[in-house]
Every structure is written in C-alpha cells, then in structure tokens.
Design an enzyme around this catalytic site. Structure first.
Site, mmCIF file in Angstrom:
data_model
loop_
_atom_site.group_PDB
_atom_site.id
_atom_site.type_symbol
_atom_site.label_atom_id
_atom_site.label_comp_id
_atom_site.label_asym_id
_atom_site.label_seq_id
_atom_site.Cartn_x
_atom_site.Cartn_y
_atom_site.Cartn_z
ATOM 1 N N LYS A 28 1.375 14.345 -4.200
ATOM 2 C CA LYS A 28 0.982 14.548 -2.787
ATOM 3 C C LYS A 28 2.222 14.842 -1.962
ATOM 4 O O LYS A 28 3.353 14.509 -2.341
ATOM 5 C CB LYS A 28 0.258 13.322 -2.221
ATOM 6 C CG LYS A 28 1.047 11.989 -2.246
ATOM 7 C CD LYS A 28 2.016 11.792 -1.106
ATOM 8 C CE LYS A 28 2.789 10.479 -1.208
ATOM 9 N NZ LYS A 28 3.987 10.428 -0.360
ATOM 10 N N PRO A 88 8.380 13.982 -10.662
ATOM 11 C CA PRO A 88 9.589 13.151 -10.729
ATOM 12 C C PRO A 88 9.413 11.823 -9.995
ATOM 13 O O PRO A 88 8.616 11.743 -9.055
ATOM 14 C CB PRO A 88 10.659 14.020 -10.057
ATOM 15 C CG PRO A 88 9.919 14.983 -9.207
ATOM 16 C CD PRO A 88 8.585 15.200 -9.851
ATOM 17 N N ALA A 98 10.831 10.390 -5.701
ATOM 18 C CA ALA A 98 10.840 11.680 -5.009
ATOM 19 C C ALA A 98 9.962 11.663 -3.760
ATOM 20 O O ALA A 98 10.030 12.575 -2.941
ATOM 21 C CB ALA A 98 10.359 12.775 -5.959
ATOM 22 N N LEU A 145 6.654 11.748 -3.955
ATOM 23 C CA LEU A 145 5.500 12.597 -4.285
ATOM 24 C C LEU A 145 4.300 11.770 -4.767
ATOM 25 O O LEU A 145 3.266 12.336 -5.134
ATOM 26 C CB LEU A 145 5.902 13.627 -5.348
ATOM 27 C CG LEU A 145 6.909 14.682 -4.856
ATOM 28 C CD1 LEU A 145 7.543 15.419 -6.029
ATOM 29 C CD2 LEU A 145 6.214 15.677 -3.926
ATOM 30 N N GLY A 194 3.556 7.647 -9.259
ATOM 31 C CA GLY A 194 3.125 6.352 -9.812
ATOM 32 C C GLY A 194 1.781 5.927 -9.239
ATOM 33 O O GLY A 194 0.901 5.453 -9.981
ATOM 34 N N ASP A 206 -0.356 3.730 -1.431
ATOM 35 C CA ASP A 206 -0.806 5.125 -1.524
ATOM 36 C C ASP A 206 -1.994 5.305 -2.473
ATOM 37 O O ASP A 206 -2.586 6.385 -2.512
ATOM 38 C CB ASP A 206 0.328 6.034 -2.035
ATOM 39 C CG ASP A 206 1.366 6.320 -0.961
ATOM 40 O OD1 ASP A 206 1.083 6.061 0.221
ATOM 41 O OD2 ASP A 206 2.449 6.819 -1.324
HETATM 42 O O1 C5P Z 1 2.609 -0.552 -1.367
HETATM 43 P P1 C5P Z 1 3.801 -0.080 -2.117
HETATM 44 O O2 C5P Z 1 4.211 -1.048 -3.199
HETATM 45 O O3 C5P Z 1 3.681 1.298 -2.632
HETATM 46 O O4 C5P Z 1 4.984 -0.036 -1.063
HETATM 47 C C1 C5P Z 1 6.332 0.079 -1.441
HETATM 48 C C2 C5P Z 1 7.209 -0.356 -0.293
HETATM 49 O O5 C5P Z 1 7.095 0.554 0.796
HETATM 50 C C3 C5P Z 1 6.869 -1.703 0.293
HETATM 51 O O6 C5P Z 1 7.517 -2.745 -0.404
HETATM 52 C C4 C5P Z 1 7.369 -1.584 1.722
HETATM 53 O O7 C5P Z 1 8.772 -1.785 1.746
HETATM 54 C C5 C5P Z 1 7.139 -0.114 2.032
HETATM 55 N N1 C5P Z 1 5.880 0.151 2.767
HETATM 56 C C6 C5P Z 1 5.751 -0.264 4.080
HETATM 57 N N2 C5P Z 1 4.594 0.012 4.754
HETATM 58 C C7 C5P Z 1 3.599 0.720 4.177
HETATM 59 C C8 C5P Z 1 3.721 1.161 2.846
HETATM 60 C C9 C5P Z 1 4.879 0.874 2.175
HETATM 61 O O8 C5P Z 1 6.650 -0.893 4.629
HETATM 62 N N3 C5P Z 1 2.497 0.977 4.871
#
Ligand code: C5P
Length: 287
Positions: free
Chosen positions: A8, A89, A92, A94, A97, A131
């Site tokens: 994405k 990658p 990135a 994108l 994961g 995501d």
């Molecule tokens: O939810 P996920 O594990 O993908 O998020 C990774 C990191 O991105 C979180 O630990 C946080 O630091 C940040 N994040 C955030 N607010 C969001 C999504 C992600 O602060 N809405």
C-alpha cells in the site's frame, strides 16, 4: 491455495494527535498497489512456516502470529504449511508485514473453513497491527482511529507509481517518536481533513494533477530528518517527470505519482543507479 498480499501507499496521512494508549490518532487515504507478496498454503499435520527471505522465517513473523491467533480462537485441529514469497521490501512503509498478516487471516479462514465474518477478521487483524484491518477492506479506503476504522472508497482512476527505497530502512516507532506536536494536523470540528476531501474528489474525477496536489504525509518531516538521503531522491523523482512525490507510510521508500506507464518505468530505471530497490507499476482499483 495461492493468494497475493498487496503493498500500500498512503495518498494522505494526517496525524491528529497522540492518544492515551501511546498510539496516534490518524486519518489516511490508503491505496493498494499491484506490487505484492505471495502466500502459498498447503495441507500439513502441523503448523509450519517458510519464507523466501530466511531472516523473516521465524515464528514471530506476523503470518505465524495470525495463524496462531486463528488457532487459539477456533480450536483448530488441522495444520498447514504456509510459504511466504517476499517481494515487498521491509522497513519501507509499504505495509508488507501487515498485508501478509491480513492475507493469512483471510486465506486460512477459507482453508480451514472457519466461516468467520469480515468484522471478526478485522478485529483479529487490529490485534496484530494498526494497518492490518485496511488490507481486509481495500483496494482504497479512508482509515481512521489507530487504523481500525476503515471506510472503503470506490474509484476507477488508473494510477502509475514509481517506488524507490534507499539502502537504509526506517523503523515505524522511531519515526513516530520523532513526531512532535508541531507536526500534528488539528482535527476539524466535523468531517474529514481538507486533503482527504480533496483526494476523494480527485479520485472520483480521475484528476491526476489534483491527486498530486492533495498528497500529504505528516510523517515525512520526521522521516526526512532521520534520513536526509531521501532529499535528493525526492528531487530526482520530480526531475524524472513525477507529478508529485511522497514518503510511503513511515518510510523509508518514496513514491512518485506518474502521468503514464512509460514515465514510471523510465524513472525506476534511472533511480536504480542510486537506490538498491525500485519498482514501477499501476495501483489496484475497482474494475
Ligand atoms: O500497530 P503497529 O504495531 O503496526 O504499530 C507500530 C508502531 O507505530 C507503534 O508501536 C507506534 O509506535 C506507531 N503507531 C502509532 N499510531 C498508530 C499506528 C502506529 O503511534 N496509529
């Protein structure tokens, strides 16, 4: 069973503020690309996972965490061998994961005939990553909250993009940690952010110039500070004919919106002189 897990880009990403749980309140227009990982699922006695990239083949891979989550909630007695072929990658921005996790949830729901409803899959997805719910509801959507509120958007605009990732990646938590209150976009009293509204209108009318004009990502400033080598790549993309250039999610890849397919391919070839990974192609749209 073979399924694709698309990447994405965020056409808009507004950070509205920090939440009490440590996450950030977002509003983002997300768009899937035809760039994708591939998941192959076969019958097996136990749950097994392999990956084309050995560095990603551990049990902590989001694909395995998705599979374990489904098993725990549904008393699964069957196994599966899941093989992941990586094309997107890592580090990135994108969403590779998260997309792998969403695709594993949806595919195993079918493979094991669990009959979970879309909202149940989304709830499981949200537990795996911010995501993940988007990838269960693409190809285009406005995403809000932490990422769990997904409103699909139907549009028919064909968009070609070029992607380029410098040698260094960026860690999402690190980029968010470098975001200060000055970067936040004040949330309006009602409705969507100005750029989100402009983007919806531009996609509806197939207006590439207006799409380029509405591109915005509040994570770009902190990412550029952390990785200044992004500046010349951004400049080069503009010189190569991109209508607009923006950081992908939390980076470190940049995307350029191109007026046509040949501009995208020519740009990817040129950018590959300085970037170890480039890609050119269309995004996914409703047909
Ligand atoms: O939810 P996920 O594990 O993908 O998020 C990774 C990191 O991105 C979180 O630990 C946080 O630091 C940040 N994040 C955030 N607010 C969001 C999504 C992600 O602060 N809405």
């Amino acid at each position: 069973m073979e399924v694709t897990a698309p990447a994405k880009i965020n056409l808009t990403l507004r950070v509205l503020g920090k939440r009490p749980d440590g996450y950030h309140e977002l509003e983002s227009m997300m768009q899937m690309l035809t760039l994708a990982d591939l998941l192959r699922i076969e019958d097996d006695d136990a749950l097994r996972f392999t990956c084309s990239d050995p560095a990603l083949s551990g049990v902590e891979n989001l694909v395995m965490r998705a599979a374990h989550l489904l098993c725990q909630r549904n008393q699964i007695t069957r196994g599966a061998h899941i093989h992941l072929e990586k094309h997107i990658p890592v580090q990135a921005g994108l969403g590779g994961g998260s997309s792998d996790a969403a695709t594993a949830l949806a595919a195993l729901n079918e493979f094991w005939e669990l009959r979970l409803e879309p909202n149940e899959l989304s709830a499981l997805g949200a537990a795996l990553g911010s995501d993940v719910p988007f990838f269960l509801n693409g190809p285009t959507a406005v995403v809000r909250g932490r990422g769990e509120t997904v409103t699909p958007v139907v549009h028919h605009t064909i968009g070609y993009v070029v992607l380029a990732k410098p040698p260094a990646g960026l860690s999402t938590p690190q980029v968010y940690a470098n975001l200060h209150a000055g970067h936040f976009s004040p949330s309006g009293t009602h409705g969507l952010q100005e750029e989100t509204r402009a983007m919806l209108h531009a996609l509806e009318h197939g207006d590439l110039d207006a799409i380029a004009h509405a591109l915005v990502n509040d994570l770009e400033s902190p990412a550029l500070l952390l990785l200044p080598e992004l500046f010349p790549i951004r400049e080069r993309m503009i010189q190569l004919g991109c209508l607009g250039v923006l950081l992908c999610g939390s980076g470190s890849a940049l995307f350029g919106l191109c007026p046509d397919e040949s501009t995208a391919h020519h740009a990817a070839l040129d950018l590959s002189n300085d970037c170890p990974w480039t890609w050119a192609g269309p995004w996914i749209r409703f047909v």
